[in-house]
Design an enzyme around this catalytic site. Structure first.
Site, short mmCIF file in Angstrom:
data_model
loop_
_atom_site.label_atom_id
_atom_site.label_comp_id
_atom_site.label_asym_id
_atom_site.label_seq_id
_atom_site.Cartn_x
_atom_site.Cartn_y
_atom_site.Cartn_z
N PHE A 113 8.99 -2.41 12.67
CA PHE A 113 8.19 -1.79 12.06
C PHE A 113 6.99 -1.40 13.26
CE2 PHE A 113 7.96 -0.70 6.82
CZ PHE A 113 8.82 -0.60 7.10
N GLN A 226 -6.08 3.44 4.11
CA GLN A 226 -5.62 3.49 5.41
C GLN A 226 -4.61 4.86 5.06
OE1 GLN A 226 -1.25 1.83 5.40
NE2 GLN A 226 -2.12 0.76 7.53
N HIS A 228 -1.51 7.23 5.86
CA HIS A 228 0.15 7.34 6.47
C HIS A 228 0.92 8.11 7.10
CE1 HIS A 228 4.00 5.87 7.01
NE2 HIS A 228 4.15 5.14 6.28
N LEU A 238 6.00 9.91 1.04
CA LEU A 238 5.97 8.99 2.29
C LEU A 238 7.41 9.55 2.88
CD1 LEU A 238 4.64 7.32 3.78
CD2 LEU A 238 6.60 5.70 2.30
N GLU A 241 7.67 4.44 7.37
CA GLU A 241 8.01 4.44 8.61
C GLU A 241 9.78 3.79 9.34
OE1 GLU A 241 3.97 2.01 10.00
OE2 GLU A 241 5.35 0.23 10.45
N ARG A 272 -0.30 2.66 12.03
CA ARG A 272 0.03 3.34 10.98
C ARG A 272 -1.70 4.44 11.85
NH1 ARG A 272 2.40 1.64 5.18
NH2 ARG A 272 3.58 1.79 6.50
N HIS A 337 -3.10 6.21 2.24
CA HIS A 337 -1.41 5.92 1.55
C HIS A 337 -1.71 4.20 1.08
CE1 HIS A 337 2.94 3.64 1.82
NE2 HIS A 337 2.12 3.22 2.63
N ARG A 372 -3.32 -2.20 8.24
CA ARG A 372 -2.26 -3.31 7.30
C ARG A 372 -1.57 -2.45 8.20
NH1 ARG A 372 2.14 -2.32 3.97
NH2 ARG A 372 1.17 -0.32 3.24
C1 LIG Z 1 5.69 5.54 -1.24
C2 LIG Z 1 5.01 4.11 -0.61
C3 LIG Z 1 6.13 2.89 -0.35
C4 LIG Z 1 6.33 1.75 0.47
N1 LIG Z 1 6.55 1.07 0.92
C5 LIG Z 1 6.22 -0.40 1.98
C6 LIG Z 1 7.10 -0.81 2.80
O1 LIG Z 1 7.96 -0.47 2.48
N2 LIG Z 1 6.92 -1.97 2.20
C7 LIG Z 1 5.87 -3.07 1.59
O2 LIG Z 1 5.28 -4.07 2.39
N3 LIG Z 1 4.59 -2.08 1.26
C8 LIG Z 1 4.98 -0.95 1.10
N4 LIG Z 1 4.09 0.07 0.42
C9 LIG Z 1 3.19 -0.55 -0.34
C10 LIG Z 1 3.54 -1.51 -1.68
O3 LIG Z 1 4.81 -0.87 -2.11
C11 LIG Z 1 2.39 -1.46 -2.79
O4 LIG Z 1 0.61 -2.14 -1.97
C12 LIG Z 1 3.04 -2.63 -3.58
O5 LIG Z 1 3.82 -2.96 -4.25
C13 LIG Z 1 1.88 -2.51 -5.07
O6 LIG Z 1 2.37 -3.49 -5.86
P1 LIG Z 1 0.99 -4.13 -6.78
O7 LIG Z 1 1.72 -4.86 -7.84
O8 LIG Z 1 0.12 -4.31 -6.74
O9 LIG Z 1 1.09 -2.60 -7.54
P2 LIG Z 1 2.31 -1.69 -8.26
O10 LIG Z 1 3.23 -1.96 -8.41
O11 LIG Z 1 1.76 0.09 -8.11
O12 LIG Z 1 1.78 -2.32 -9.75
C14 LIG Z 1 0.61 -2.42 -10.68
C15 LIG Z 1 0.64 -2.77 -11.90
O13 LIG Z 1 -0.29 -2.03 -12.92
C16 LIG Z 1 -0.76 -1.44 -13.70
N5 LIG Z 1 -1.77 -1.21 -14.65
C17 LIG Z 1 -2.46 0.21 -13.57
N6 LIG Z 1 -3.15 0.26 -14.35
C18 LIG Z 1 -3.73 -0.20 -15.59
C19 LIG Z 1 -4.33 0.05 -16.16
N7 LIG Z 1 -5.49 0.20 -16.79
N8 LIG Z 1 -3.81 -0.90 -17.67
C20 LIG Z 1 -3.21 -1.88 -17.43
N9 LIG Z 1 -1.93 -2.04 -16.59
C21 LIG Z 1 -2.68 -1.19 -15.79
C22 LIG Z 1 0.55 -0.25 -13.43
O14 LIG Z 1 1.48 0.36 -15.38
C23 LIG Z 1 1.74 -1.33 -12.64
O15 LIG Z 1 2.40 -1.56 -13.65
C24 LIG Z 1 4.26 1.05 -0.15
C25 LIG Z 1 3.18 1.72 -0.77
C26 LIG Z 1 3.14 3.44 -1.24
C27 LIG Z 1 3.30 4.06 -2.14
#
Ligand SMILES: Cc1cc2nc3c(=O)[nH]c(=O)nc-3n(C[C@H](O)[C@H](O)[C@H](O)COP(=O)(O)OP(=O)(O)OC[C@H]3O[C@@H](n4cnc5c(N)ncnc54)[C@H](O)[C@@H]3O)c2cc1C
Length: 557
Positions: A113, A226, A228, A238, A241, A272, A337, A372
């Site tokens: 990566f 960030q 992307h 997306l 990468e 990135r 991103h 990141r």
């Molecule tokens: C397209 C894409 C591809 C990616 N690919 C990679 C990768 O290959 N490798 C990597 O390391 N990272 C990657 N990332 C980054 C990574 O996926 C995220 O940073 C990570 O998954 C976020 O997880 P999280 O649990 O913090 O948030 P999320 O998985 O978004 O979960 C957030 C939760 O909060 C809840 N929520 C939001 N607002 C409220 C509210 N007001 N009240 C109650 N609940 C709420 C939602 O319902 C959800 O359940 C990628 C990001 C994107 C956008």
């Protein structure tokens, strides 16, 4: 009113990891989530999760790459924890059932990566987030952890300086209810919807970050956003990468492999921030295609390998761009991103407000600093989700529940009522679009004083117009217009923090690239920005970066 020891706000990978550990520690845990957990944005994560697990790799190598990638703004003790724990976390997820991609002998595949000197991203095709999320979720179903699904939190309650609960709105029927808890772990994920071009889903509105901010938590380093380099031109879906990790090559409109110029050593797999700036420079200097995009060429990989290793890239390109990546290059452009900043926490996930913890993308433990590296976010969700879950359970064990937030519930009830009835002239979606345009045009890949000052004035003007909004839909059942109105307030507050931090930081570091201050300035700016909500205004303060063993050096690739 509902009551649990530990509330987990958000059911993504960070929330699921926190909930599992808090439950194992014996706490009565409940997840409150705006979306069904398996629709959390984690399921969009594609390319991989990092760990120094391959032969010859070391956690120190992973840590150094992460710190250099962060342009030396990451807190090094936190990065050390992340990288030391990573190998065991991959093995744990594998044993719990994550279907990682493997070779015929059963050894886990990995791929390079951006910004990593070693191939250390482990993956499940290009659906790594979905695979991890399903694994994490199965564990919670098995454990019987309580889930309040499609409840959107509208505020956190802090009494006498301590967390006592939250208010959430049930999307199905408009019920507003108080959830009492001794501790909360805010895991509400990304908030990139203030940008016109973003890989984040429309639901990614930074709710928990804004709620925690207004409840008194400091936000850290929010100016580091960030972009992307490879989102599909147009819909900004997306293109992971991993496509470059598998050998994809970037080419400008003249067919030149332009990254050789900007990153002689790492070329297409530079970090990135560097690749996005390079694409933007090619566009600014007239070497992109009309509309500002360049090509990502995978044709030399062949359709069979693309379909095997990058099935989503294949699907997205054919369905959304009408391009068969086995035969033609994919049109790509930078898009917002990830936000490196977030709710400031220590290594246990604790914020400055007792009882409020945070983890995942909404938090800033300070692992990513100014930029990141891909593959570190999923890892953060598991590693620091678990730390925050454990710390929240321990906090709840030694703490008594404090009496409820009846007043806040009434206040929120009046606010919802007002939103449903108000007949102002401002349409929510129009304000949101204006905000997205302002942020994209003025606080993007390249920044300068004049544009950002204009953005700050524009964001403040939009905040002034917010009280004149009209939801335009009075119903209580599945009223997404109302949810969007609430989300807009969060986006506006966070945008102001981003612009203020960016304007104040008179240097270029990682993803914060100023044409008027093009160099990194360690003597003055090797420090974190903290933003504080003061009711009528936002205040910025600063704190030092924690350095353990890697002194800042010139960042070349
Ligand atoms: C397209 C894409 C591809 C990616 N690919 C990679 C990768 O290959 N490798 C990597 O390391 N990272 C990657 N990332 C980054 C990574 O996926 C995220 O940073 C990570 O998954 C976020 O997880 P999280 O649990 O913090 O948030 P999320 O998985 O978004 O979960 C957030 C939760 O909060 C809840 N929520 C939001 N607002 C409220 C509210 N007001 N009240 C109650 N609940 C709420 C939602 O319902 C959800 O359940 C990628 C990001 C994107 C956008």
């Amino acid at each position: 009113m509902k009551r649990h020891d530990v509330l987990i706000l958000g059911g993504g990978l960070a929330g699921a990891s926190a909930a599992r550990v808090a439950h194992q520690a014996g706490a009565d845990v409940a997840i409150v989530s705006k979306l069904s957990p398996l629709r959390s944005h984690t399921v969009a994560a594609a390319g991989g999760i990092n760990a120094a697990l391959a032969a010859g790799d070391t956690w120190e190598g992973h840590a150094f790459d992460t710190i250099k990638g962060s342009d030396f703004l990451a807190d090094q003790d936190s990065v050390e924890i992340l990288c030391r724990e990573a190998p065991n976390l991959i093995v744990e997820m594998d044993h719990l059932g994550t279907p990682f991609s493997r070779d015929e002998s059963g050894t886990l595949f990995n791929r390079p990566f951006g910004g990593m000197r070693q191939a250390r991203a482990f993956f499940a095709g290009d659906r790594t987030g979905l695979a991890l999320m399903q694994t994490a979720w199965e564990q919670l179903v098995k454990a019987g952890v309580t889930l309040y699904e499609e409840w959107a939190a509208t505020s956190l309650i802090v009494e006498n300086g301590r967390f006592s609960g939250l208010i959430a709105y049930r999307i199905a029927d408009g019920t507003l209810e108080e959830f009492q808890g001794k501790a909360v772990v805010v895991c509400t994920g990304p908030g990139g919807q203030m940008y016109l071009k973003s890989t984040n889903a429309v639901t990614c509105t930074g709710d928990g970050t804004a709620l925690a901010f207004r409840a008194g938590c400091a936000l850290k380093d929010m100016e580091f956003v960030q972009f992307h380099p490879t989102s599909l031109h147009g819909p900004n879906i997306l293109i992971t990468e991993a496509a470059r990790g598998e050998g994809g090559i970037l080419k400008n409109a003249k067919g030149e492999r332009f990254m050789e110029k900007y990153s002689p050593k790492m070329v297409d797999l530079a970090p990135r921030d560097i690749v996005s700036r390079s694409i933007q420079t090619e566009a600014n200097e007239g070497r992109a295609f009309p509309g500002g995009y360049v090509h990502l060429d995978l044709t030399h990989l062949g359709a069979a390998r693309i379909k095997e290793r990058l099935p989503e890239v294949y699907q997205f390109s054919t369905e959304f761009a009408g391009v068969d990546p086995g035969k033609e290059p994919i049109p790509i452009e930078p898009a917002q991103h990830y936000i490196m900043g977030g709710i400031a926490t220590n290594n246990a996930g604790a914020t400055n407000v007792p009882g409020i913890f945070a983890a995942g993308e909404c938090a800033c433990v300070s692992l990513h600093g100014a930029n990141r590296l891909g593959g570190n976010a999923l890892l953060e969700c598991i590693a620091f989700g678990k730390h925050a879950g454990a710390a929240a359970a321990a906090f709840a064990k030694k703490t008594a529940q404090i009496a409820g937030g009846e007043q806040i519930l009434q206040q929120e009830d009046r606010r919802v009522d007002w939103l449903l009835k108000t007949e102002g002239g401002e349409r929510v979606e129009a304000l949101r679009l204006e905000l997205k345009q302002v942020m994209w045009d003025n606080v993007g890949v390249f920044r300068n004083e004049q544009d950002m000052a204009a953005a700050l004035a524009a964001v403040r003007a939009l905040r002034k117009r917010y009280p004149s909004i009209r939801v335009g839909a009075p119903g209580k059942q599945f009223n997404y217009a109302l949810i969007e109105a609430m989300e807009l307030r969060n986006l506006l507050d966070l945008s102001e923090v981003i612009v203020m931090g960016a304007l104040a930081r008179r240097e270029s570091r990682g993803a914060h690239s100023r044409t008027d201050f093009p160099s990194r300035d360690d003597p003055n700016w090797l420090k974190h920005t903290l933003a504080w909500w003061r009711g009528d205004r936002i205040e910025l303060t600063y704190e030092p970066v924690r350095i353990t063993q890697w002194q800042p050096q010139e960042r070349t690739y």
